[in-house]
Scaffold this motif. Structure first.
Motif, PDB file in Angstrom:
ATOM      1  N   LEU A  38     -16.751 -12.188  14.327  1.00 49.69           N
ATOM      2  CA  LEU A  38     -15.668 -11.823  13.422  1.00 49.69           C
ATOM      3  C   LEU A  38     -16.188 -11.060  12.214  1.00 49.69           C
ATOM      4  CD1 LEU A  38     -13.449 -15.019  13.384  1.00 49.69           C
ATOM      5  CD2 LEU A  38     -12.969 -12.838  14.463  1.00 49.69           C
ATOM      6  N   GLY A  39     -17.359 -11.414  11.754  1.00 51.84           N
ATOM      7  CA  GLY A  39     -17.887 -10.744  10.578  1.00 51.84           C
ATOM      8  C   GLY A  39     -18.168  -9.276  10.791  1.00 51.84           C
ATOM      9  N   LEU A  40     -18.356  -8.864  12.057  1.00 51.93           N
ATOM     10  CA  LEU A  40     -18.641  -7.470  12.345  1.00 51.93           C
ATOM     11  C   LEU A  40     -17.405  -6.653  12.600  1.00 51.93           C
ATOM     12  CD1 LEU A  40     -21.655  -7.964  14.762  1.00 51.93           C
ATOM     13  CD2 LEU A  40     -21.739  -7.284  12.374  1.00 51.93           C
ATOM     14  N   LEU A  41     -16.297  -7.306  12.783  1.00 50.42           N
ATOM     15  CA  LEU A  41     -15.161  -6.578  13.335  1.00 50.42           C
ATOM     16  C   LEU A  41     -13.922  -6.577  12.478  1.00 50.42           C
ATOM     17  CD1 LEU A  41     -15.622  -8.085  16.878  1.00 50.42           C
ATOM     18  CD2 LEU A  41     -16.348  -5.867  16.088  1.00 50.42           C
ATOM     19  N   VAL A  42     -13.847  -7.394  11.477  1.00 47.16           N
ATOM     20  CA  VAL A  42     -12.603  -7.547  10.722  1.00 47.16           C
ATOM     21  C   VAL A  42     -12.601  -6.637   9.518  1.00 47.16           C
ATOM     22  CG1 VAL A  42     -11.153  -9.172   9.477  1.00 47.16           C
ATOM     23  CG2 VAL A  42     -12.356  -9.903  11.515  1.00 47.16           C
ATOM     24  N   LEU A  43     -11.519  -5.937   9.321  1.00 50.62           N
ATOM     25  CA  LEU A  43     -11.340  -5.073   8.148  1.00 50.62           C
ATOM     26  C   LEU A  43     -10.112  -5.565   7.394  1.00 50.62           C
ATOM     27  CD1 LEU A  43     -11.832  -1.648   9.909  1.00 50.62           C
ATOM     28  CD2 LEU A  43     -13.448  -2.850   8.473  1.00 50.62           C
ATOM     29  N   LEU A  44     -10.208  -5.569   6.098  1.00 52.47           N
ATOM     30  CA  LEU A  44      -9.109  -6.078   5.282  1.00 52.47           C
ATOM     31  C   LEU A  44      -8.540  -4.985   4.415  1.00 52.47           C
ATOM     32  CD1 LEU A  44      -7.478  -8.463   4.110  1.00 52.47           C
ATOM     33  CD2 LEU A  44      -9.290  -8.734   2.433  1.00 52.47           C
ATOM     34  N   ALA A  45      -7.217  -4.910   4.388  1.00 49.65           N
ATOM     35  CA  ALA A  45      -6.566  -3.976   3.457  1.00 49.65           C
ATOM     36  C   ALA A  45      -5.411  -4.716   2.806  1.00 49.65           C
ATOM     37  CB  ALA A  45      -6.042  -2.751   4.191  1.00 49.65           C
ATOM     38  N   ALA A  46      -5.383  -4.777   1.492  1.00 41.20           N
ATOM     39  CA  ALA A  46      -4.260  -5.393   0.807  1.00 41.20           C
ATOM     40  C   ALA A  46      -3.022  -4.563   1.042  1.00 41.20           C
ATOM     41  CB  ALA A  46      -4.540  -5.477  -0.693  1.00 41.20           C
ATOM     42  N   LEU A  47      -1.899  -5.217   1.267  1.00 44.10           N
ATOM     43  CA  LEU A  47      -0.667  -4.497   1.574  1.00 44.10           C
ATOM     44  C   LEU A  47       0.472  -5.042   0.750  1.00 44.10           C
ATOM     45  CD1 LEU A  47       0.621  -2.417   3.547  1.00 44.10           C
ATOM     46  CD2 LEU A  47       1.309  -4.365   4.908  1.00 44.10           C
ATOM     47  N   LEU A  48       1.248  -4.160   0.139  1.00 43.89           N
ATOM     48  CA  LEU A  48       2.439  -4.562  -0.595  1.00 43.89           C
ATOM     49  C   LEU A  48       3.656  -4.434   0.299  1.00 43.89           C
ATOM     50  CD1 LEU A  48       1.722  -2.828  -4.001  1.00 43.89           C
ATOM     51  CD2 LEU A  48       1.065  -5.104  -3.226  1.00 43.89           C
ATOM     52  N   GLY A 189       1.626 -13.591  -3.236  1.00 46.97           N
ATOM     53  CA  GLY A 189       1.597 -13.411  -4.680  1.00 46.97           C
ATOM     54  C   GLY A 189       2.632 -12.403  -5.107  1.00 46.97           C
ATOM     55  N   VAL A 190       2.716 -12.191  -6.398  1.00 42.06           N
ATOM     56  CA  VAL A 190       3.672 -11.255  -6.974  1.00 42.06           C
ATOM     57  C   VAL A 190       2.906 -10.313  -7.883  1.00 42.06           C
ATOM     58  CG1 VAL A 190       5.714 -10.957  -8.418  1.00 42.06           C
ATOM     59  CG2 VAL A 190       5.589 -12.875  -6.815  1.00 42.06           C
ATOM     60  N   ARG A 191       3.213  -9.041  -7.778  1.00 40.54           N
ATOM     61  CA  ARG A 191       2.563  -8.023  -8.607  1.00 40.54           C
ATOM     62  C   ARG A 191       3.620  -7.271  -9.385  1.00 40.54           C
ATOM     63  NH1 ARG A 191      -1.135  -3.028  -6.287  1.00 40.54           N
ATOM     64  NH2 ARG A 191      -1.342  -1.881  -8.243  1.00 40.54           N
ATOM     65  N   GLN A 192       3.319  -7.037 -10.666  1.00 41.91           N
ATOM     66  CA  GLN A 192       4.250  -6.304 -11.511  1.00 41.91           C
ATOM     67  C   GLN A 192       4.026  -4.810 -11.318  1.00 41.91           C
ATOM     68  OE1 GLN A 192       6.411  -8.139 -13.337  1.00 41.91           O
ATOM     69  NE2 GLN A 192       7.567  -6.329 -13.990  1.00 41.91           N
ATOM     70  N   ASP A 193       5.048  -4.110 -10.868  1.00 42.66           N
ATOM     71  CA  ASP A 193       4.983  -2.661 -10.682  1.00 42.66           C
ATOM     72  C   ASP A 193       6.036  -2.029 -11.586  1.00 42.66           C
ATOM     73  OD1 ASP A 193       4.568  -0.117  -9.853  1.00 42.66           O
ATOM     74  OD2 ASP A 193       5.230  -0.403  -7.785  1.00 42.66           O
ATOM     75  N   GLY A 194       5.615  -1.720 -12.822  1.00 41.02           N
ATOM     76  CA  GLY A 194       6.594  -1.237 -13.788  1.00 41.02           C
ATOM     77  C   GLY A 194       7.525  -2.362 -14.187  1.00 41.02           C
ATOM     78  N   VAL A 196       9.522  -3.740 -11.981  1.00 44.05           N
ATOM     79  CA  VAL A 196       9.878  -4.424 -10.743  1.00 44.05           C
ATOM     80  C   VAL A 196       8.734  -5.334 -10.319  1.00 44.05           C
ATOM     81  CG1 VAL A 196      10.534  -4.122  -8.327  1.00 44.05           C
ATOM     82  CG2 VAL A 196      11.288  -2.456 -10.053  1.00 44.05           C
ATOM     83  N   GLN A 197       9.055  -6.535  -9.873  1.00 43.31           N
ATOM     84  CA  GLN A 197       8.067  -7.434  -9.311  1.00 43.31           C
ATOM     85  C   GLN A 197       8.029  -7.242  -7.800  1.00 43.31           C
ATOM     86  OE1 GLN A 197       9.053 -11.415 -10.631  1.00 43.31           O
ATOM     87  NE2 GLN A 197       7.733 -11.218 -12.434  1.00 43.31           N
ATOM     88  N   VAL A 198       6.819  -7.024  -7.273  1.00 41.32           N
ATOM     89  CA  VAL A 198       6.645  -6.724  -5.861  1.00 41.32           C
ATOM     90  C   VAL A 198       5.852  -7.835  -5.210  1.00 41.32           C
ATOM     91  CG1 VAL A 198       5.789  -5.041  -4.187  1.00 41.32           C
ATOM     92  CG2 VAL A 198       6.667  -4.261  -6.393  1.00 41.32           C
ATOM     93  N   GLY A 199       6.347  -8.358  -4.093  1.00 38.59           N
ATOM     94  CA  GLY A 199       5.630  -9.376  -3.344  1.00 38.59           C
ATOM     95  C   GLY A 199       4.414  -8.787  -2.653  1.00 38.59           C
ATOM     96  N   VAL A 200       3.299  -9.524  -2.689  1.00 40.56           N
ATOM     97  CA  VAL A 200       2.043  -9.045  -2.126  1.00 40.56           C
ATOM     98  C   VAL A 200       1.764  -9.758  -0.815  1.00 40.56           C
ATOM     99  CG1 VAL A 200      -0.442  -8.826  -2.505  1.00 40.56           C
ATOM    100  CG2 VAL A 200       1.142  -8.541  -4.421  1.00 40.56           C
ATOM    101  N   LYS A 201       1.502  -8.944   0.216  1.00 40.93           N
ATOM    102  CA  LYS A 201       1.072  -9.467   1.514  1.00 40.93           C
ATOM    103  C   LYS A 201      -0.293  -8.866   1.838  1.00 40.93           C
ATOM    104  CE  LYS A 201       5.777  -9.895   3.319  1.00 40.93           C
ATOM    105  NZ  LYS A 201       6.691  -9.541   4.441  1.00 40.93           N
ATOM    106  N   ARG A 202      -0.942  -9.398   2.858  1.00 41.75           N
ATOM    107  CA  ARG A 202      -2.234  -8.883   3.273  1.00 41.75           C
ATOM    108  C   ARG A 202      -2.204  -8.510   4.751  1.00 41.75           C
ATOM    109  NH1 ARG A 202      -6.833 -12.920   2.232  1.00 41.75           N
ATOM    110  NH2 ARG A 202      -5.246 -14.436   2.874  1.00 41.75           N
ATOM    111  N   GLN A 203      -3.028  -7.526   5.085  1.00 39.33           N
ATOM    112  CA  GLN A 203      -3.184  -7.171   6.483  1.00 39.33           C
ATOM    113  C   GLN A 203      -4.652  -6.985   6.800  1.00 39.33           C
ATOM    114  OE1 GLN A 203      -1.068  -3.453   6.879  1.00 39.33           O
ATOM    115  NE2 GLN A 203      -2.952  -2.266   6.821  1.00 39.33           N
ATOM    116  N   VAL A 204      -5.004  -7.251   8.041  1.00 42.45           N
ATOM    117  CA  VAL A 204      -6.354  -7.046   8.545  1.00 42.45           C
ATOM    118  C   VAL A 204      -6.233  -6.076   9.712  1.00 42.45           C
ATOM    119  CG1 VAL A 204      -8.352  -8.139   9.636  1.00 42.45           C
ATOM    120  CG2 VAL A 204      -7.121  -9.322   7.815  1.00 42.45           C
TER     121      VAL A 204
END
Length: 380
Positions: A38-48, A189-194, A196-204
């Motif tokens: 798994l350590g060689l193959l997983v890539l993480l990108a934060a996604l809103l 989580g929640v992120r402030q975008d101006g 507007v509050q935007v919910g934060v999700k993650r993707q791999v």
């Protein structure tokens, strides 16, 4: 500033043998010692949530879930870090992607294929968010029906999802880059975008590199070279600082790993900056434009400077591009202070001279006509 740019257009076709760039190995996940792959193959990108921009992909180190090419039958470890495929226009390629939930509770994911881009600032590899419709290789991928909608995996569960890549008849030769991602449906989580509050999700996501055979034409250009300076109030008391910024554009149809050199010359050809070509540790995808910057901590404080940025790629020795910009380094604060002092000194000197010069006497009144000498008659 004056700019000069020399761009190398796409070169002659090169052999159609796949020559994808090499990639550094990624660290193993600390929470999964029994699954080192798994350590060689997983890539993480934060996604809103919808409306977000692509985010850089990085090694997943939280051990929550992973996406990677399915290992061969009977194998516990995969020998592939990413998906690499080649197929002519009109053909179909089959493969399988594996999603692993390495957490201690059930999780639900949305698995999808998408296109890859470079982030504009810095050039990091990124996958488009789920709300962006792919236009390239991501649109060619068809996942098995079991991945439709969402998939739910139990704790420590694994799911293998077959997929096909159907290459369109009009697919352009060259490299097409995307990925297959698993988006966690839970808002973490929640992120402030101006305002507007935007919910934060993650993707791999696991990267997908697909090459369509045909004429391959690497192309690269260096554009928009700029220099921003920051000089001390008193020159040569502290170092002046500058930043050399520039854009790299992949104008070819293959992935390139750019090598960039920065050189600056002052008056009479003196070298004031010399940074030899070095790898940027990024993969510039076809059609992408990125902005990079080089700090210059000991920039000239008084000089006429020409800065040249040149770029190439080790895999394509004939690929070269260059752009230059000229600027004049002047210690403006010190020069302004000197001008003010000179003006003040000149003014003081004029005033001093005026004080020392005596005022001229007034013109005396004219003498009356002298009386005629005795014995002389006055003139008529």
């Amino acid at each position: 500033m004056r700019r000069r740019t020399r761009t190398t257009p796409p070169g002659p076709p090169v052999p159609s043998r796949p020559s994808f760039p090499s990639f550094p190995s990624l660290p193993s996940l600390p929470s999964l010692p029994s699954r080192p792959f798994l350590g060689l193959l997983v890539l993480l990108a934060a996604l809103l949530l919808p409306g977000a921009r692509p985010h850089p992909a990085a090694a997943a180190d939280n051990g929550t879930w992973g996406v990677f090419p399915t290992p061969p039958a009977g194998a516990a470890v995969t020998d592939r870090a990413y998906f690499f495929h080649q197929g002519a226009a009109g053909t179909t390629v089959s493969d399988s992607v594996t999603v692993v939930n390495s957490s201690d509770r059930e999780r639900t994911f949305r698995v999808f294929a998408t296109d890859a881009v470079n982030t504009p600032a810095g050039g990091a590899f990124a996958l488009l968010p789920v709300d962006r419709t792919p236009q390239d290789v991501g649109a060619w991928v068809a996942l098995a029906p079991q991945a439709a909608g969402t998939v739910t995996l139990p704790a420590k569960g694994r799911l293998d999802i077959p997929f096909t890549v159907r290459v369109p008849q009009d697919a352009a030769p060259g490299d097409h880059v995307g990925g297959i991602a698993a988006l966690g449906t839970e808002v973490e989580g929640v992120r402030q975008d101006g305002k507007v509050q935007v919910g934060v999700k993650r993707q791999v996501g696991a990267r997908l590199y697909f090459r369509v055979p045909g004429p391959l034409a690497p192309g690269l250009s260096v554009e928009d070279v700029r220099v921003r300076r920051s000089a001390p109030l008193l020159p040569w008391v502290r170092e002046a600082r500058a930043t050399v910024s520039y854009a790299l554009v992949n104008r070819g149809n293959v992935v390139v790993e750019p090598r960039v050199a920065v050189r600056a010359e002052g008056l009479f050809g003196r070298t004031v900056l010399d940074r030899p070509a070095r790898e940027q540790r990024l993969m510039l995808l076809p059609g992408q434009r990125i902005e990079l910057a080089e700090p210059w901590p000991d920039a000239p404080q008084s000089d006429r400077v020409t800065v040249r940025v040149s770029a190439g790629a080790a895999a394509y020795p004939d690929l070269a591009a260059e752009s230059a910009v000229r600027f004049t380094a002047v210690p403006w604060p010190a020069l302004a202070a000197l001008l003010l002092l000179a003006a003040a000194a000149a003014t003081a000197r004029v005033l001093h001279r005026r004080r020392r010069t005596p005022a001229p006497d007034k013109d005396p009144a004219p003498d009356p006509d002298p009386a005629p000498a005795p014995g002389l008659a006055p003139a008529p």
